[in-house]
Scaffold this motif. Structure first.
Motif, mmCIF file in Angstrom:
data_model
loop_
_atom_site.group_PDB
_atom_site.id
_atom_site.type_symbol
_atom_site.label_atom_id
_atom_site.label_comp_id
_atom_site.label_asym_id
_atom_site.label_seq_id
_atom_site.Cartn_x
_atom_site.Cartn_y
_atom_site.Cartn_z
ATOM 1 N N SER A 1 -1.810 3.628 -12.990
ATOM 2 C CA SER A 1 -3.020 3.152 -13.509
ATOM 3 C C SER A 1 -3.373 3.303 -14.929
ATOM 4 O O SER A 1 -4.383 3.149 -15.375
ATOM 5 C CB SER A 1 -4.210 3.873 -12.586
ATOM 6 N N ALA B 1 0.761 -1.319 -6.943
ATOM 7 C CA ALA B 1 0.378 -2.643 -6.580
ATOM 8 C C ALA B 1 -0.571 -3.329 -7.515
ATOM 9 O O ALA B 1 -0.307 -4.393 -8.103
ATOM 10 C CB ALA B 1 -0.020 -2.818 -5.140
ATOM 11 N N LYS C 1 -7.773 9.461 -7.535
ATOM 12 C CA LYS C 1 -7.009 8.460 -6.775
ATOM 13 C C LYS C 1 -5.691 9.104 -5.847
ATOM 14 O O LYS C 1 -4.736 9.311 -6.904
ATOM 15 C CB LYS C 1 -6.876 7.305 -7.234
ATOM 16 N N LYS D 1 -1.222 10.563 -14.521
ATOM 17 C CA LYS D 1 -1.154 10.984 -13.219
ATOM 18 C C LYS D 1 0.270 11.066 -12.805
ATOM 19 O O LYS D 1 0.763 10.043 -12.269
ATOM 20 C CB LYS D 1 -1.911 10.599 -12.184
HETATM 21 C C1 3PG Z 1 -1.901 0.952 -6.704
HETATM 22 O O1 3PG Z 1 -2.511 -0.364 -6.978
HETATM 23 O O2 3PG Z 1 -0.421 0.764 -6.453
HETATM 24 C C2 3PG Z 1 -2.394 2.056 -6.189
HETATM 25 O O3 3PG Z 1 -3.676 2.055 -6.483
HETATM 26 C C3 3PG Z 1 -2.161 3.292 -6.684
HETATM 27 O O4 3PG Z 1 -2.433 3.646 -7.853
HETATM 28 P P1 3PG Z 1 -1.624 4.910 -8.571
HETATM 29 O O5 3PG Z 1 -0.348 4.623 -8.845
HETATM 30 O O6 3PG Z 1 -2.586 5.180 -10.042
HETATM 31 O O7 3PG Z 1 -1.911 6.097 -7.740
#
Ligand code: 3PG
Length: 306
Positions: free
Chosen positions: A56, A78, A271, A9
């Motif tokens: 992710s 995160a 997401k 993504k």
């Molecule tokens: C994270 O853990 O930082 C969030 O869930 C964002 O995830 P992403 O970078 O896959 O959008």
């Protein structure tokens, strides 16, 4: 030094430009693998990478085996449940995250989902307001704290539960601490989840907790799908037609939930909590800087596989 950015993504272009600038200033080369649709492409791309920036994207033993030169992975974000930390350690690879960098974006989405849900998904009927409602924040980390800040602007009564956060931190943020998950779910008409997916939390949002929520309950999930016991959630929503669920992480039973709870359930197609230019810039550039700082100064401050 070659740094691979592998993002199924992708980041916003402006963030990729920022990452490139940081890396080029350090004399490093950027390789970009975006929107890849096969694991094989990732396995090939990591072969000559010294460092890896992901979101992710799953990094397991197979990816690490293929990445013969890899010294560091930074998860630009995160949650690092997508990285096999034990495998990283055994391959002598440092794994890091970039805590806090995308937390405002996720928090804004959580509040947006709340408004969307209590206004009946903008279907033209009369809904309700956030003002005066009790919001239960489940885990008071970077995202939970931003949710509290914004929710207070809406005039909500904010309570929070986090076994790893002191009452003082919550009180200083104008939030009322509660001391068990049960108490949080007893008191909050709206619960917003901000727990990571760990062995302890997986499937932990279950019938016992959810059935405690007051009338006209709303559960908002911008955390991880794995923390929900989906069978229990479906059972509860079948029993209680005053219960709504909105999520930024599509459950395995998405199709079934749409069929069963058409007017009380919503999921984003992908997401998107951290999917803003600002969050991409913050997390992406932090990741690039952490890599440079690791190679130049040996800085391992954000290492998560110690
Ligand atoms: C994270 O853990 O930082 C969030 O869930 C964002 O995830 P992403 O970078 O896959 O959008």
């Amino acid at each position: 030094m070659k740094v691979l950015v592998a993002t199924e993504k992708p980041f916003a272009k402006v963030a990729v430009d920022g990452i490139r600038q940081v890396l080029e200033e350090a004399g490093y080369e950027l390789a970009l693998l975006e929107k890849y649709n096969s694991r094989q492409l990732l396995l090939e791309a990591v072969a000559d990478a010294d460092a890896l920036i992901i979101r992710s994207d799953v990094v397991d033993a197979e990816v690490l085996d293929a990445a013969k030169k890899l010294k560091i992975i930074v998860r630009a974000g995160a949650g690092y449940d997508n990285i096999d930390l034990a495998a990283a350690t055994s391959h002598n690879v440092v794994a890091m995250n970039t805590p806090g960098q995308n937390s405002n974006a996720v928090a804004e989405l959580a509040l947006g989902l709340m408004v969307f849900a209590i206004r009946n998904f903008y279907d033209g009927t009369s809904g309700t307001e956030l003002k005066g409602k009790t919001l239960g924040i489940h885990a008071f980390g970077n995202v939970g704290r931003n949710v509290a800040r914004i929710a207070k602007g809406f005039g909500m009564n904010v309570i929070a539960y986090d076994a790893y956060c002191s009452d003082e931190v919550m009180v200083a943020a104008g939030v009322t601490p509660v001391h068990s998950a049960e108490e949080l779910y007893d008191k909050a008409q709206i619960v917003s989840l901000h727990i990571p997916a760990t062995a302890e939390t997986k499937q932990s949002i279950n019938y016992n907790l959810l059935s405690r929520m007051p009338n006209n309950a709303l559960l908002v999930n911008t955390a991880r799908k794995e923390v929900i016991n989906e069978e229990d959630l479906i059972r509860l929503m079948s029993e209680r037609n005053d219960f709504k669920y909105v999520t930024d992480i599509m459950p395995a039973s998405d199709h079934k939930m749409h069929e069963l709870f058409e007017e009380r359930y919503f999921s984003t197609p992908k997401k998107m909590g951290a999917q803003t230019a600002e969050a991409n810039i913050n997390a992406g550039i932090a990741a690039a800087r952490q890599i440079v700082d690791f190679f130049v100064n040996g800085n391992t401050r954000f290492q998560v596989n110690k």
